[in-house]
Design an enzyme around this catalytic site. Structure first.
Site, PDB file in Angstrom:
ATOM      1  N   SER A 176       1.083  -1.156   0.006  1.00 40.22           N
ATOM      2  CA  SER A 176       0.066   0.109   0.022  1.00 40.22           C
ATOM      3  C   SER A 176       0.830   1.198  -0.003  1.00 40.22           C
ATOM      4  CB  SER A 176      -0.912  -0.033   1.466  1.00 40.22           C
ATOM      5  OG  SER A 176      -1.538   1.289   1.378  1.00 40.22           O
ATOM      6  N   TYR A 183      -1.955  -1.233  10.286  1.00 35.46           N
ATOM      7  CA  TYR A 183      -1.808  -1.505   8.942  1.00 35.46           C
ATOM      8  C   TYR A 183      -0.369  -0.815   8.282  1.00 35.46           C
ATOM      9  CZ  TYR A 183      -3.886  -1.135   4.067  1.00 35.46           C
ATOM     10  OH  TYR A 183      -3.995  -1.352   2.817  1.00 35.46           O
TER      11      TYR A 183
HETATM   12  P1  NAI Z   1     -11.124  -5.807   0.423  1.00 39.14           P
HETATM   13  O1  NAI Z   1     -11.426  -5.652   1.905  1.00 39.14           O
HETATM   14  O2  NAI Z   1     -12.115  -5.683  -0.728  1.00 39.14           O
HETATM   15  O3  NAI Z   1     -10.656  -7.351   0.108  1.00 39.14           O
HETATM   16  C1  NAI Z   1      -9.746  -8.157   1.089  1.00 39.14           C
HETATM   17  C2  NAI Z   1     -10.128  -9.490   0.946  1.00 39.14           C
HETATM   18  O4  NAI Z   1      -9.311 -10.189   1.720  1.00 39.14           O
HETATM   19  C3  NAI Z   1     -11.495  -9.726   1.432  1.00 39.14           C
HETATM   20  O5  NAI Z   1     -12.153 -10.315   0.585  1.00 39.14           O
HETATM   21  C4  NAI Z   1     -11.166 -10.523   2.880  1.00 39.14           C
HETATM   22  O6  NAI Z   1     -12.140 -11.283   3.291  1.00 39.14           O
HETATM   23  C5  NAI Z   1      -9.951 -11.105   2.487  1.00 39.14           C
HETATM   24  N1  NAI Z   1      -9.294 -11.225   3.766  1.00 39.14           N
HETATM   25  C6  NAI Z   1      -8.684 -10.509   4.571  1.00 39.14           C
HETATM   26  N2  NAI Z   1      -8.261 -11.086   5.888  1.00 39.14           N
HETATM   27  C7  NAI Z   1      -8.119 -12.385   5.429  1.00 39.14           C
HETATM   28  C8  NAI Z   1      -7.836 -13.877   6.070  1.00 39.14           C
HETATM   29  N3  NAI Z   1      -7.132 -13.465   7.283  1.00 39.14           N
HETATM   30  N4  NAI Z   1      -7.858 -14.837   5.515  1.00 39.14           N
HETATM   31  C9  NAI Z   1      -8.262 -14.679   4.302  1.00 39.14           C
HETATM   32  N5  NAI Z   1      -8.958 -13.683   3.467  1.00 39.14           N
HETATM   33  C10 NAI Z   1      -8.627 -12.610   4.055  1.00 39.14           C
HETATM   34  O7  NAI Z   1      -9.841  -5.022   0.334  1.00 39.14           O
HETATM   35  P2  NAI Z   1      -9.117  -4.589  -1.257  1.00 39.14           P
HETATM   36  O8  NAI Z   1      -9.198  -2.996  -1.142  1.00 39.14           O
HETATM   37  O9  NAI Z   1      -9.632  -5.366  -2.399  1.00 39.14           O
HETATM   38  O10 NAI Z   1      -7.652  -4.762  -0.813  1.00 39.14           O
HETATM   39  C11 NAI Z   1      -6.739  -5.747  -1.487  1.00 39.14           C
HETATM   40  C12 NAI Z   1      -5.368  -5.383  -1.187  1.00 39.14           C
HETATM   41  O11 NAI Z   1      -5.093  -3.982  -1.610  1.00 39.14           O
HETATM   42  C13 NAI Z   1      -5.211  -5.412   0.374  1.00 39.14           C
HETATM   43  O12 NAI Z   1      -4.007  -5.816   0.540  1.00 39.14           O
HETATM   44  C14 NAI Z   1      -5.257  -3.971   0.820  1.00 39.14           C
HETATM   45  O13 NAI Z   1      -4.395  -3.533   1.861  1.00 39.14           O
HETATM   46  C15 NAI Z   1      -4.683  -3.463  -0.666  1.00 39.14           C
HETATM   47  N6  NAI Z   1      -4.544  -1.815  -0.704  1.00 39.14           N
HETATM   48  C16 NAI Z   1      -6.068  -1.565  -1.000  1.00 39.14           C
HETATM   49  C17 NAI Z   1      -6.345  -0.114  -1.032  1.00 39.14           C
HETATM   50  C18 NAI Z   1      -7.687   0.478  -1.500  1.00 39.14           C
HETATM   51  O14 NAI Z   1      -7.745   1.815  -1.628  1.00 39.14           O
HETATM   52  N7  NAI Z   1      -8.552  -0.494  -1.566  1.00 39.14           N
HETATM   53  C19 NAI Z   1      -5.082   0.730  -1.056  1.00 39.14           C
HETATM   54  C20 NAI Z   1      -3.701   0.313  -0.864  1.00 39.14           C
HETATM   55  C21 NAI Z   1      -3.613  -1.117  -0.731  1.00 39.14           C
END
Ligand code: NAI
Length: 255
Positions: A134, A147
């Site tokens: 991130s 985080y």
């Molecule tokens: P999101 O919350 O939509 O998706 C994350 C997914 O990871 C969810 O489906 C959740 O169930 C799963 N997850 C979380 N912990 C888990 C665990 N212990 N075991 C199995 N599954 C687990 O979030 P998003 O935005 O799609 O994030 C994806 C990646 O992108 C993450 O690493 C996030 O930190 C990163 N990111 C997102 C940003 C944003 O603005 N959306 C910005 C920078 C980084």
């Protein structure tokens, strides 16, 4: 069980999230077989010829169970995308040791433990690991310390893995997304850094702060993940951190 026409195989964690679903779609459209891992149940639209494993990667025994299933399904992985993460948005002084440990176990330890188990499958044909970090790894703000620390640690781990896995021709890179419209982003807007109106007001305030005037779409991150995962496109890159943020980190905050 497996499709004969699909020659490359991806494993992606957080497959059911915003960026995860978009990434699953792009790899599948481009002819990859996809193994999706998430603690959420399988969603409608996940590729029919793929494999979906519902599991919690913050728990080491569940990571072992995932790889037992993966090894029975395929004898090789071409890419692993470590995308699952949790975000706890609260002041450092109010963050408990349990919350800190949960963030680290989900966002950082899972990548370390998963890499050990993926390594034998990735070295079969020289695969790639993409760690979804991130912009909070390099610049951050209030009320997101655990985080931010987990994402900074992930960059250091990316470099360490790149060095140790290079002899096996496994490339390891990180992608650092800026604000992307997903469930995680919308939940995090409660921190108050973009005002306290409706979610839409907050999203618009956030967009105004970005150099290009908008937040990113999950597909825009998915295409960059694809670039880093595909040996035909990023073959000379390893150990690097690629920022994809609409210019968010290029402007000096004091100007
Ligand atoms: P999101 O919350 O939509 O998706 C994350 C997914 O990871 C969810 O489906 C959740 O169930 C799963 N997850 C979380 N912990 C888990 C665990 N212990 N075991 C199995 N599954 C687990 O979030 P998003 O935005 O799609 O994030 C994806 C990646 O992108 C993450 O690493 C996030 O930190 C990163 N990111 C997102 C940003 C944003 O603005 N959306 C910005 C920078 C980084």
């Amino acid at each position: 069980m497996m499709s004969e026409t699909k020659t490359r195989t991806l494993l992606i964690t957080g497959a059911a999230g915003g960026i995860g679903r978009a990434t699953v779609s792009i790899f599948s459209e481009r002819g990859w077989r996809v193994i999706g891992v998430d603690r959420q149940p399988k969603y409608a639209g996940f590729p029919e010829d793929g494999m979906y494993i519902q599991a919690d990667i913050s728990l080491p025994e569940q990571i072992e169970n995932i790889y037992e299933q993966v090894s029975a399904y395929t004898d090789r992985l071409d890419a692993v995308v470590n995308n699952a993460a949790v975000q706890i948005a609260k002041p450092l002084l109010e963050t408990t040791a349990e919350e800190w440990d949960l963030v680290m176990a989900s966002n950082l330890r899972s990548v370390f433990l998963g890499a050990k188990l993926a390594h034998p499958l990735l070295k079969v044909q020289g695969g790639a690991i993409v760690n979804v970090s991130s912009v909070h790894a390099v610049v951050t703000s209030a009320d997101i310390s655990a985080y931010a620390a987990s994402k900074g640690g992930l960059l250091a781990l990316t470099r360490a893995m790149a060095i140790e896995f290079a002899p096996d021709e496994i490339r390891v890179n990180a992608i650092l997304p800026g604000a992307v419209d997903t469930p995680m982003l919308r939940a995090g807007l409660s921190r108050g850094h973009v005002g306290d109106g409706t979610i839409i007001d907050r999203l618009e305030n956030l967009a105004r702060k970005t150099v290009n005037g908008r937040v990113g779409k999950p597909e825009e991150i998915a295409r960059s993940i694809y670039f880093l995962a595909d040996n035909q496109q990023s073959s000379f890159m390893t150990g690097q951190a690629m920022i994809v943020d609409g210019g968010a980190t290029c402007r000096l905050s004091t100007e």
